[in-house]
Design a protein around this motif. Structure first.
Motif: not given
Length: 65
Positions: A30-37
Motif C-alpha cells: 500500500e505504501f509503495k503504491n501511494v508513494i510511486m503515484k
C-alpha cells in the motif's frame, strides 16, 4: 512511521534514497503504491547497500554490517 492495528511501517529518507520496511506485505505494498503515484521513482528491489552499510536479507532475518 505508520501504525495500523498491530502492523507498522517505517520509512527512511536520506537525500534521494528511500528505504521502507513493515511487518505486513499489505501495508508495504500500500505504501509503495501511494508513494510511486505521488513521486517519480524506481523500485530497485531489496536493499543491498545503504550509506555504506551492507544489508543481507534472508527469510525472516536481516543482517547489516
Amino acid at each position: 512511521m505508520k501504525k495500523k492495528k498491530e502492523d507498522f511501517l517505517m520509512d527512511y529518507l536520506y537525500v534521494d534514497d528511500l528505504i521502507y520496511a513493515g511487518t505486513s506485505k499489505n501495508i508495504v505494498a500500500e505504501f509503495k503504491n501511494v508513494i510511486m503515484k505521488e513521486f517519480k521513482m524506481s523500485d530497485l528491489g531489496l536493499t543491498r547497500y545503504f550509506l555504506g552499510i551492507q544489508v543481507k536479507q534472508y527469510l525472516g532475518k536481516i543482517f547489516i554490517s
